[in-house]
Design a protein around this motif. Structure first.
Motif, PDB file in Angstrom:
ATOM      1  N   LEU A   7      26.108  88.532  88.442  1.00 35.62           N
ATOM      2  CA  LEU A   7      25.134  88.047  89.424  1.00 35.62           C
ATOM      3  C   LEU A   7      23.807  87.737  88.744  1.00 35.62           C
ATOM      4  N   ILE A   8      23.314  88.677  87.941  1.00 36.29           N
ATOM      5  CA  ILE A   8      22.032  88.495  87.271  1.00 36.29           C
ATOM      6  C   ILE A   8      22.095  87.346  86.262  1.00 36.29           C
ATOM      7  N   LEU A   9      23.159  87.325  85.463  1.00 36.76           N
ATOM      8  CA  LEU A   9      23.284  86.281  84.448  1.00 36.76           C
ATOM      9  C   LEU A   9      23.476  84.902  85.079  1.00 36.76           C
ATOM     10  N   GLY A  10      24.186  84.845  86.217  1.00 41.69           N
ATOM     11  CA  GLY A  10      24.337  83.577  86.922  1.00 41.69           C
ATOM     12  C   GLY A  10      23.006  83.071  87.442  1.00 41.69           C
ATOM     13  N   LEU A  11      22.187  83.995  87.982  1.00 41.64           N
ATOM     14  CA  LEU A  11      20.852  83.623  88.444  1.00 41.64           C
ATOM     15  C   LEU A  11      19.985  83.135  87.287  1.00 41.64           C
ATOM     16  N   VAL A  12      20.052  83.850  86.170  1.00 38.80           N
ATOM     17  CA  VAL A  12      19.262  83.463  84.997  1.00 38.80           C
ATOM     18  C   VAL A  12      19.671  82.065  84.525  1.00 38.80           C
ATOM     19  N   GLN A  13      20.980  81.810  84.474  1.00 39.80           N
ATOM     20  CA  GLN A  13      21.474  80.494  84.071  1.00 39.80           C
ATOM     21  C   GLN A  13      20.951  79.403  85.009  1.00 39.80           C
ATOM     22  N   GLY A  14      21.087  79.628  86.299  1.00 39.45           N
ATOM     23  CA  GLY A  14      20.660  78.620  87.270  1.00 39.45           C
ATOM     24  C   GLY A  14      19.167  78.398  87.295  1.00 39.45           C
ATOM     25  N   LEU A  15      18.396  79.475  87.164  1.00 35.06           N
ATOM     26  CA  LEU A  15      16.942  79.368  87.239  1.00 35.06           C
ATOM     27  C   LEU A  15      16.322  78.755  85.993  1.00 35.06           C
ATOM     28  N   THR A  16      17.006  78.857  84.854  1.00 37.39           N
ATOM     29  CA  THR A  16      16.401  78.391  83.595  1.00 37.39           C
ATOM     30  C   THR A  16      17.033  77.142  82.997  1.00 37.39           C
ATOM     31  N   GLU A  17      18.194  76.718  83.494  1.00 39.33           N
ATOM     32  CA  GLU A  17      18.902  75.585  82.887  1.00 39.33           C
ATOM     33  C   GLU A  17      18.066  74.305  82.876  1.00 39.33           C
ATOM     34  N   PHE A  18      17.355  74.023  83.965  1.00 42.09           N
ATOM     35  CA  PHE A  18      16.643  72.751  84.066  1.00 42.09           C
ATOM     36  C   PHE A  18      15.167  72.853  83.694  1.00 42.09           C
ATOM     37  N   LEU A  19      14.682  74.059  83.508  1.00 32.27           N
ATOM     38  CA  LEU A  19      13.296  74.243  83.082  1.00 32.27           C
ATOM     39  C   LEU A  19      13.237  74.220  81.556  1.00 32.27           C
ATOM     40  N   PRO A  20      12.117  73.792  80.984  1.00 34.55           N
ATOM     41  CA  PRO A  20      12.030  73.694  79.516  1.00 34.55           C
ATOM     42  C   PRO A  20      11.783  75.039  78.837  1.00 34.55           C
ATOM     43  N   VAL A  21      12.636  76.019  79.147  1.00 37.30           N
ATOM     44  CA  VAL A  21      12.441  77.367  78.595  1.00 37.30           C
ATOM     45  C   VAL A  21      13.683  77.893  77.874  1.00 37.30           C
ATOM     46  N   SER A  22      14.801  77.174  77.904  1.00 43.68           N
ATOM     47  CA  SER A  22      16.058  77.517  77.244  1.00 43.68           C
ATOM     48  C   SER A  22      16.870  78.549  78.014  1.00 43.68           C
ATOM     49  N   SER A  23      17.895  78.074  78.699  1.00 41.62           N
ATOM     50  CA  SER A  23      18.768  78.976  79.448  1.00 41.62           C
ATOM     51  C   SER A  23      19.589  79.853  78.516  1.00 41.62           C
ATOM     52  N   SER A  24      20.057  79.300  77.396  1.00 37.62           N
ATOM     53  CA  SER A  24      20.866  80.095  76.460  1.00 37.62           C
ATOM     54  C   SER A  24      20.051  81.238  75.885  1.00 37.62           C
ATOM     55  N   ALA A  25      18.756  80.996  75.617  1.00 38.87           N
ATOM     56  CA  ALA A  25      17.887  82.057  75.108  1.00 38.87           C
ATOM     57  C   ALA A  25      17.718  83.150  76.154  1.00 38.87           C
ATOM     58  N   HIS A  26      17.548  82.758  77.410  1.00 38.83           N
ATOM     59  CA  HIS A  26      17.314  83.746  78.463  1.00 38.83           C
ATOM     60  C   HIS A  26      18.572  84.554  78.782  1.00 38.83           C
ATOM     61  N   LEU A  27      19.732  83.927  78.681  1.00 43.39           N
ATOM     62  CA  LEU A  27      20.969  84.689  78.847  1.00 43.39           C
ATOM     63  C   LEU A  27      21.097  85.731  77.729  1.00 43.39           C
ATOM     64  N   ARG A  28      20.802  85.286  76.522  1.00 46.92           N
ATOM     65  CA  ARG A  28      20.863  86.184  75.353  1.00 46.92           C
ATOM     66  C   ARG A  28      19.864  87.321  75.486  1.00 46.92           C
ATOM     67  N   LEU A  29      18.636  87.008  75.911  1.00 48.02           N
ATOM     68  CA  LEU A  29      17.584  88.015  76.025  1.00 48.02           C
ATOM     69  C   LEU A  29      17.820  88.965  77.193  1.00 48.02           C
ATOM     70  N   THR A  30      18.352  88.434  78.292  1.00 46.02           N
ATOM     71  CA  THR A  30      18.650  89.292  79.437  1.00 46.02           C
ATOM     72  C   THR A  30      19.645  90.372  79.041  1.00 46.02           C
ATOM     73  N   ALA A  31      20.673  89.976  78.296  1.00 53.38           N
ATOM     74  CA  ALA A  31      21.667  90.942  77.830  1.00 53.38           C
ATOM     75  C   ALA A  31      21.046  91.939  76.860  1.00 53.38           C
ATOM     76  N   ALA A  32      20.197  91.437  75.956  1.00 51.94           N
ATOM     77  CA  ALA A  32      19.591  92.311  74.951  1.00 51.94           C
ATOM     78  C   ALA A  32      18.657  93.340  75.589  1.00 51.94           C
ATOM     79  N   PHE A  33      17.791  92.903  76.495  1.00 48.52           N
ATOM     80  CA  PHE A  33      16.833  93.819  77.123  1.00 48.52           C
ATOM     81  C   PHE A  33      17.502  94.776  78.112  1.00 48.52           C
ATOM     82  N   SER A  34      18.656  94.368  78.652  1.00 51.33           N
ATOM     83  CA  SER A  34      19.344  95.214  79.635  1.00 51.33           C
ATOM     84  C   SER A  34      20.338  96.173  78.985  1.00 51.33           C
TER      85      SER A  34
END
Length: 291
Positions: A7-34
């Protein structure tokens, strides 16, 4: 992977895919920080099918028009000068770089490129590049004390050369931290395109690349049988819903707003990651797992 993680990773993917912030980075970081396992390149590619479905629906009229004109141009030479038919060919041309590099660099994408030090560096470097491109576009649009505003290009002005440059910019997003939309939109701004035009082509260009990558990863996953399909498909649906909301908002935002909030966010996040890794608080390979 648990259902809560998906659920969290799906939200992160959807919220960051189209913004210029890198969805792949945020998926990676979400897992690392969690403290979770890295969801991996296969999970990223498959959930991107969800966000790309949002693009298909949002741009459905453009896509139907472009595909129809392109198909007719195959048999009717008179159609080859049509803007929509040309756009079909330009999307194909622009997709070549990421297709070739994606296959060539597959091992690096799933390995060394996922190092958090690489991700942090890309967040900062590409953030600065986006900032410079944004300021250049703003200067052209507003003009100055001794000069009038400069007319920037629309998609009617798109050439094969520009399409390939857009494609090369998109290919840079194979490295986590770059951002597909950030790289392609800033590339378009440097070439003199309007913000909305650069974003529209960026999203259209992503369709064959993301869907192709997703299909490839699904095929690979079926052969190796290592994807937790229930949570992954759930995350894909979440990514679609949240992604559609974001793309609707973002297309309105870019017509009149600056990219600088995203730039400052990227740079700050990159600095924090580098500091945490340097201090030994976070491992550059945190959350990595073969699973």
């Amino acid at each position: 992977m648990s259902w809560f993680e998906s659920l969290i990773l799906g939200l992160v993917q959807g919220l960051t895919e189209f913004l210029p912030v890198s969805s792949s980075a945020h998926l990676r970081l979400t897992a690392a920080f969690s403290g979770w396992h890295d969801p991996g390149a296969a999970f990223t590619a498959i959930t991107q099918i969800g966000t790309e479905t949002a693009v298909l629906i949002y741009f459905r009229k453009d896509i139907v028009r472009i595909v129809s004109a392109w198909a007719r141009s195959l048999a009717d030479k008179g159609m080859r000068g049509d803007h929509d038919a040309r756009m079909g060919w330009l999307v194909i041309a622009g997709s070549l770089p990421i297709g070739l590099l994606g296959v060539t660099l597959k091992d690096q994408i799933e390995g060394p490129f996922r190092d958090l030090r690489v991700t942090a560096t890309m967040l900062i470097v590409i953030g600065v590049i986006i900032g410079v491109a944004d300021r250049l576009a703003a200067r052209d649009e507003k003009g100055g004390r001794h000069r009038t505003p400069k007319q920037r290009k629309s998609l009617e002005d798109l050439s094969v050369r520009d399409g390939l440059i857009f494609g090369l910019c998109q290919a840079c997003a194979l490295v986590p931290g770059v951002s597909r939309s950030g790289a392609t939109i800033s590339g378009g701004l440097f070439m003199g395109y309007r913000r909305e035009a650069a974003a529209r082509y960026s999203f259209l260009l992503a369709i064959p690349a993301v869907l192709g990558s997703g299909v490839f990863e699904v095929k690979d996953a079926l052969e190796r049988d290592h994807v937790d399909w229930g949570p992954t498909l759930f995350a894909t649906v979440i990514a679609f819903v949240s992604g559609y909301a974001v793309i609707t908002w973002f297309m309105k935002w870019i017509s009149s707003k600056s990219f600088m909030p995203f730039v400052w966010y990227r740079v700050a996040l990159g600095i924090v990651i580098i500091a945490l890794v340097a201090a030994g608080v976070l491992s550059p390979h945190a959350a990595e797992s073969a699973g």
